[in-house]
Design a protein around this motif. Structure first.
Motif: not given
Length: 273
Positions: A87-91
């Motif tokens: 969920a906290d991936a940058p893209s």
């Protein structure tokens, strides 16, 4: 040239024109626009990728039959989605697709491993938006039934492997095999731990039908040309990004460019089981 040969050539040209007219009619009926050939893998294998045009008729059974039951972990009120990856991936990779759509299967089968790899390393999260376009274009209910079953798999924490199984076993576009709940339950046996009484009940009852229809309405009200529609951080990347053709290598490159200077997300657990 003899009159006989002249008549023969004229007849051959007429037959050729008739054949061309039939081919054009079939293409229009199927509403398939072949837009590109995506290069698959470093060995130079190619997969022909098509886009199923979004100009079909109303979907079979498009009237909502009950309240919206959102699958566990689904996001987006106006644009319902099932998220995968960290969920906290940058893209964010956004994919609008239809389980009956042959072009969607071509895309998934060509890019599946790359998407799983990028998710596993925390580079991207993927939002899957489910559409029922082929039901409207071709008749039947397989798009809706398969999407509901996939949402049921999401409830069980098995969306990704079941999603992949559906595309790896996709019937011919004109074969509404996915309109049969028994077929969808049969395929669930290919995913460890999915074929449970709760999953079967969810599939048979059409628990998430109205949620799927809401997602399809979002697709139809969007500015999409067809399925699959693929975006990276809101920018369309299928079949091209700017002047560059989509390929597994280019997808990795585009993600790396988008993530430059950004912290990767949490390592995602295995996406295949």
């Amino acid at each position: 040239m003899s009159e006989k040969n002249h008549d023969g050539n004229r007849s051959a040209r007429a037959r050729l024109q008739q054949q061309r007219d039939r081919e054009k009619a079939r293409e229009k009926q199927r509403r398939v626009l072949i837009v590109s050939a995506a290069i698959v893998g470093v060995l130079g294998l190619a997969a022909v990728i098509g886009v199923i045009a979004a100009s079909g008729g109303d979907d079979e059974g498009s009237d909502k039959a009950g309240p919206v039951v959102t699958p566990s972990g689904a996001t987006g009120d106006d644009k319902p989605a099932i998220p995968t990856g960290a969920a906290d991936a940058p893209s964010t990779l956004t994919i609008w697709e239809d389980f009956r759509c042959p072009a969607c299967a071509q895309f998934e089968n060509a890019f599946r491993n790359t998407i799983h790899e990028l998710e596993a390393e925390g580079a991207i999260k993927t939002d899957y938006h489910l559409a029922t376009l082929i039901d409207g274009n071709m008749g039947g209910s397989g798009s809706l039934r398969a999407a509901n079953a996939a949402a049921c798999a999401q409830d069980a924490g098995k969306f990704t492997p079941y999603h992949d199984v559906l595309y790896m076993n996709q019937p011919e576009e004109t074969d509404d095999a996915y309109g049969n709940n028994a077929k969808l339950i049969e395929l669930a046996a290919k995913v460890e731990g999915l074929d449970t009484p709760a999953f079967r009940s969810c599939v048979e009852d059409g628990t998430h039908d109205t949620w799927v229809q809401k997602s399809n309405e979002a697709f139809r009200s969007g500015s999409f040309n067809g399925t699959p529609s693929v975006l990276l951080n809101g920018e369309s990347i299928f079949p091209t990004k700017g002047n560059e053709q989509i390929s597994p290598a280019n997808l990795k490159k585009w993600v790396a460019e988008a993530n430059k200077g950004k912290k990767k997300g949490s390592a995602s657990p295995s996406t295949t089981g």
